[in-house]
Design a protein around this motif. Structure first.
Motif, PDB file in Angstrom:
ATOM      1  N   PRO A  19       0.804  -1.214   0.000  1.00 24.19           N
ATOM      2  CA  PRO A  19       0.000   0.000   0.000  1.00 24.19           C
ATOM      3  C   PRO A  19       0.846   1.277   0.000  1.00 24.19           C
ATOM      4  O   PRO A  19       0.312   2.377  -0.024  1.00 24.19           O
ATOM      5  CB  PRO A  19      -0.808  -0.112   1.294  1.00 24.19           C
ATOM      6  CG  PRO A  19       0.081  -0.901   2.197  1.00 24.19           C
ATOM      7  CD  PRO A  19       0.821  -1.861   1.306  1.00 24.19           C
ATOM      8  N   ALA A  20       2.155   1.084   0.018  1.00 18.03           N
ATOM      9  CA  ALA A  20       3.086   2.213   0.028  1.00 18.03           C
ATOM     10  C   ALA A  20       4.424   1.738  -0.526  1.00 18.03           C
ATOM     11  O   ALA A  20       4.701   0.538  -0.555  1.00 18.03           O
ATOM     12  CB  ALA A  20       3.271   2.735   1.451  1.00 18.03           C
ATOM     13  N   SER A  21       5.227   2.674  -0.938  1.00 18.46           N
ATOM     14  CA  SER A  21       6.599   2.372  -1.352  1.00 18.46           C
ATOM     15  C   SER A  21       7.495   2.453  -0.122  1.00 18.46           C
ATOM     16  O   SER A  21       7.235   3.247   0.790  1.00 18.46           O
ATOM     17  CB  SER A  21       7.078   3.380  -2.398  1.00 18.46           C
ATOM     18  OG  SER A  21       6.283   3.307  -3.558  1.00 18.46           O
ATOM     19  N   GLY A  22       8.535   1.635  -0.105  1.00 22.99           N
ATOM     20  CA  GLY A  22       9.462   1.670   1.016  1.00 22.99           C
ATOM     21  C   GLY A  22      10.260   0.386   1.115  1.00 22.99           C
ATOM     22  O   GLY A  22      10.273  -0.429   0.192  1.00 22.99           O
ATOM     23  N   THR A  23      10.905   0.196   2.253  1.00 27.13           N
ATOM     24  CA  THR A  23      11.733  -0.972   2.511  1.00 27.13           C
ATOM     25  C   THR A  23      11.092  -1.821   3.595  1.00 27.13           C
ATOM     26  O   THR A  23      10.666  -1.288   4.629  1.00 27.13           O
ATOM     27  CB  THR A  23      13.142  -0.537   2.966  1.00 27.13           C
ATOM     28  OG1 THR A  23      13.707   0.313   1.961  1.00 27.13           O
ATOM     29  CG2 THR A  23      14.050  -1.742   3.173  1.00 27.13           C
TER      30      THR A  23
END
Length: 120
Positions: free
Chosen positions: A68-72
């Motif tokens: 639901p989001a970009s990231g690590t």
């Protein structure tokens, strides 16, 4: 159907907490039925919002889980490897899937009211 107001929801039924925790909604786990297996991402994996990042298998079907989001990915719920049914019994508590160090949320996330209205 529970939809905690502090969470954001994707149309594909994932939820995102303010601390980057991700899981599937109460509605989604109910539609899936009894969860029997969860395939989680690797810690350290960099994901883009909308990308397939995990799989939840139930007695009915297998469903892709989208970021639901970009990231690590910073953590995964190791308890699910032995007790995947936690997704059914506590989708917002013990049944969370993974945590992200969020760099950008999807622009399509809904608040609890909009998500509930879309799924009734």
């Amino acid at each position: 159907m529970q939809t905690p107001p502090e969470l954001k929801y994707a149309a594909s039924h994932e939820w995102l907490a303010g601390d980057g925790t991700v899981g599937i909604s109460d509605f989604a786990q109910d539609q899936l039925g009894d969860v029997v297996y969860v395939e989680l991402p690797e810690v350290g994996r960099v994901v883009t919002a909308g990308e397939t990042v995990a799989v939840v298998e139930s007695v009915k079907t297998a469903s892709d889980i989208y970021a639901p989001a970009s990231g690590t990915v910073t953590a995964v719920n190791e308890a699910l490897s032995g007790t995947p049914e936690l997704v059914n019994s506590g989708p917002y508590e013990d049944g969370w899937l993974f945590k992200l160090d969020v760099t950008e949320e999807s622009g399509d996330l809904m608040d609890a009211g909009a998500y509930a209205a879309a799924n009734t």
